[in-house]
Design an enzyme around this catalytic site. Structure first.
Site, PDB file in Angstrom:
ATOM      1  N   SER A  94       0.873  -1.188   0.000  1.00  0.00           N
ATOM      2  CA  SER A  94       0.000   0.000   0.000  1.00  0.00           C
ATOM      3  C   SER A  94       0.902   1.227   0.000  1.00  0.00           C
ATOM      4  CB  SER A  94      -0.871   0.036   1.259  1.00  0.00           C
ATOM      5  OG  SER A  94      -1.561  -1.169   1.414  1.00  0.00           O
ATOM      6  N   LYS A 169      -7.210   1.751  -2.489  1.00  0.00           N
ATOM      7  CA  LYS A 169      -6.722   1.340  -1.159  1.00  0.00           C
ATOM      8  C   LYS A 169      -6.770   2.512  -0.182  1.00  0.00           C
ATOM      9  CE  LYS A 169      -4.603  -1.029   2.055  1.00  0.00           C
ATOM     10  NZ  LYS A 169      -5.249  -2.082   2.836  1.00  0.00           N
ATOM     11  N   LYS A 237       0.938   5.717   8.119  1.00  0.00           N
ATOM     12  CA  LYS A 237       1.543   5.843   6.782  1.00  0.00           C
ATOM     13  C   LYS A 237       0.450   5.974   5.713  1.00  0.00           C
ATOM     14  CE  LYS A 237       2.044   2.082   4.778  1.00  0.00           C
ATOM     15  NZ  LYS A 237       1.315   1.217   3.851  1.00  0.00           N
TER      16      LYS A 237
HETATM   17  P1  NAD Z   1       5.772  -5.810   7.397  1.00  0.00           P
HETATM   18  O1  NAD Z   1       6.555  -4.637   7.866  1.00  0.00           O
HETATM   19  O2  NAD Z   1       5.406  -6.892   8.362  1.00  0.00           O
HETATM   20  O3  NAD Z   1       6.527  -6.514   6.150  1.00  0.00           O
HETATM   21  C1  NAD Z   1       7.238  -5.816   5.164  1.00  0.00           C
HETATM   22  C2  NAD Z   1       8.529  -6.559   4.876  1.00  0.00           C
HETATM   23  O4  NAD Z   1       9.258  -5.851   3.847  1.00  0.00           O
HETATM   24  C3  NAD Z   1       9.468  -6.627   6.090  1.00  0.00           C
HETATM   25  O5  NAD Z   1       9.730  -7.981   6.424  1.00  0.00           O
HETATM   26  C4  NAD Z   1      10.735  -5.889   5.632  1.00  0.00           C
HETATM   27  O6  NAD Z   1      11.917  -6.485   6.130  1.00  0.00           O
HETATM   28  C5  NAD Z   1      10.656  -6.005   4.112  1.00  0.00           C
HETATM   29  N1  NAD Z   1      11.402  -4.976   3.382  1.00  0.00           N
HETATM   30  C6  NAD Z   1      11.426  -3.639   3.608  1.00  0.00           C
HETATM   31  N2  NAD Z   1      12.191  -3.014   2.685  1.00  0.00           N
HETATM   32  C7  NAD Z   1      12.655  -3.984   1.848  1.00  0.00           C
HETATM   33  C8  NAD Z   1      13.471  -3.969   0.682  1.00  0.00           C
HETATM   34  N3  NAD Z   1      13.975  -2.820   0.187  1.00  0.00           N
HETATM   35  N4  NAD Z   1      13.747  -5.138   0.057  1.00  0.00           N
HETATM   36  C9  NAD Z   1      13.239  -6.313   0.546  1.00  0.00           C
HETATM   37  N5  NAD Z   1      12.462  -6.391   1.636  1.00  0.00           N
HETATM   38  C10 NAD Z   1      12.169  -5.240   2.296  1.00  0.00           C
HETATM   39  O7  NAD Z   1       4.455  -5.202   6.710  1.00  0.00           O
HETATM   40  P2  NAD Z   1       3.089  -5.975   6.379  1.00  0.00           P
HETATM   41  O8  NAD Z   1       2.176  -5.868   7.546  1.00  0.00           O
HETATM   42  O9  NAD Z   1       3.396  -7.302   5.779  1.00  0.00           O
HETATM   43  O10 NAD Z   1       2.505  -4.997   5.249  1.00  0.00           O
HETATM   44  C11 NAD Z   1       3.035  -4.948   3.929  1.00  0.00           C
HETATM   45  C12 NAD Z   1       2.177  -3.982   3.112  1.00  0.00           C
HETATM   46  O11 NAD Z   1       0.838  -4.463   3.094  1.00  0.00           O
HETATM   47  C13 NAD Z   1       2.136  -2.561   3.699  1.00  0.00           C
HETATM   48  O12 NAD Z   1       2.100  -1.620   2.653  1.00  0.00           O
HETATM   49  C14 NAD Z   1       0.826  -2.551   4.469  1.00  0.00           C
HETATM   50  O13 NAD Z   1       0.286  -1.243   4.585  1.00  0.00           O
HETATM   51  C15 NAD Z   1      -0.028  -3.456   3.595  1.00  0.00           C
HETATM   52  N6  NAD Z   1      -1.122  -4.134   4.286  1.00  0.00           N
HETATM   53  C16 NAD Z   1      -0.933  -4.685   5.525  1.00  0.00           C
HETATM   54  C17 NAD Z   1      -2.017  -5.301   6.168  1.00  0.00           C
HETATM   55  C18 NAD Z   1      -1.863  -5.902   7.552  1.00  0.00           C
HETATM   56  O14 NAD Z   1      -2.887  -6.203   8.172  1.00  0.00           O
HETATM   57  N7  NAD Z   1      -0.645  -6.084   8.059  1.00  0.00           N
HETATM   58  C19 NAD Z   1      -3.271  -5.358   5.548  1.00  0.00           C
HETATM   59  C20 NAD Z   1      -3.420  -4.845   4.270  1.00  0.00           C
HETATM   60  C21 NAD Z   1      -2.335  -4.224   3.635  1.00  0.00           C
END
Ligand code: NAD
Length: 295
Positions: A94, A169, A237
């Site tokens: 997102s 989104k 964010k």
């Molecule tokens: P998270 O922080 O748990 O996971 C993100 C991962 O990306 C981390 O493990 C991090 O190490 C990795 N990362 C960061 N920079 C990187 C790079 N340059 N190269 C490789 N890996 C990298 O976040 P999440 O909860 O999994 O959410 C991911 C996305 O999905 C976000 O944009 C969030 O807003 C969206 N989202 C989350 C949820 C939820 O309930 N958690 C629901 C819908 C959407």
């Protein structure tokens, strides 16, 4: 088709697992964490974003925010430095719609096609493979990747050009944040009045006030369980992206601004990494009451 999967956090891990269970051949990478559970299901460990891209026909990214996507795709040792012409990138993070457009334009210069495909539903639906996936990009590419996306989501909708997935989104995130705030304010009032909040939930969840948000978040609140799920810092964010996008379009969003300040207050109180259902804590503090299951 070889699929690269980048970003193995709360969402990426179960999404990658669903692709493995569906029989896809996966190479995975995360810059900061390892995911032995994903490797145990048969994925290959990639060495970098570039390495993953050089070995994949389709690369899925699931990263926190716009700067992470820019770094992972456009940065040194990034996806674009390894991808062959004709590769497809589906960014499911997102992020700001404008950044989706910028990254897609940089990809297009190298004959790499990018779609934005953020999701709604949170960790439980990522595990079940029932996410709502909102896609922006060109239709022929959408048709190619739809069967893959359907292994992670029960609803996969092409909305329009690249960037429109993240626009949908942002709308979703405004509605979720305001819904949690409304539910919180109402349940704090009922609890302060001496009414059992569990009974209020049972009575109203099937009526007009009922919502997916209420059904997901009230049980967590009643159990005093604020483990994420979706962290407040991630919702901040999204709301910042919503405020920036709205202001760039001359659209005032007063309710969004209000709930953003609520989340900022919770962050100040040390709750940035709590689930966003902790919005209730702000209202509880104002009224000196806790919305919890009765003993
Ligand atoms: P998270 O922080 O748990 O996971 C993100 C991962 O990306 C981390 O493990 C991090 O190490 C990795 N990362 C960061 N920079 C990187 C790079 N340059 N190269 C490789 N890996 C990298 O976040 P999440 O909860 O999994 O959410 C991911 C996305 O999905 C976000 O944009 C969030 O807003 C969206 N989202 C989350 C949820 C939820 O309930 N958690 C629901 C819908 C959407």
């Amino acid at each position: 088709m070889k699929i690269g999967f980048v970003g193995l956090g709360i969402m990426g891990r179960p999404m990658a697992k669903n692709l493995l269970k569906a029989g896809y051949d996966l190479i995975v990478y995360d810059k900061y964490v390892t995911a032995p559970d994903v490797i145990a299901l048969g994925a290959t460990q990639g060495a970098s974003n570039q390495d993953v891209a050089s070995k994949s026909d389709l690369i899925i990214t699931m990263l926190p925010n716009s700067p992470n996507v820019k770094e992972a795709v456009l940065g040194e040792q990034g996806i674009l430095s390894g991808a062959k012409g004709g590769t497809i990138v589906v960014d499911m993070s997102s992020i700001a719609p404008q950044v989706s457009k910028e990254v897609a334009a940089a990809c297009a210069e190298k004959n790499v096609i990018m779609l934005d495909a953020p999701v709604s539903g949170g960790e439980p639906k990522a595990i079940d493979g029932t996410l709502a996936i909102m896609v922006g990009g060109d239709e022929p590419t959408f048709k190619k990747v739809k069967p893959v996306l359907e292994k992670m989501g029960s609803s996969v909708v092409l909305i329009g050009d690249v960037g429109s997935g993240n626009m949908a989104k942002l709308a979703n995130q405004i509605i979720v944040a305001l819904n949690i705030a409304a539910v919180s304010e109402a349940f704090v009032l009922a609890t302060k009045a001496g009414v059992d909040p569990s009974k209020v939930f049972d009575a109203i969840k099937g009526g007009l006030a009922g919502s997916t948000v209420m059904s997901a978040k009230i049980p967590m609140i009643l159990d005093n369980d604020f483990n994420p799920g979706f962290r407040i810092e991630l919702h901040i964010k999204d709301l910042q992206n919503a405020l920036d996008t709205a202001h760039a379009l001359n659209v005032p969003v007063p309710l969004t601004a209000n709930v953003m300040e609520t989340m900022q207050a919770l962050k100040m109180d040390g709750m940035a990494t709590c689930d966003h259902s902790a919005i209730v804590r702000f209202y509880e503090k104002l009224a000196h009451v806790e919305v919890r299951k009765r003993g």
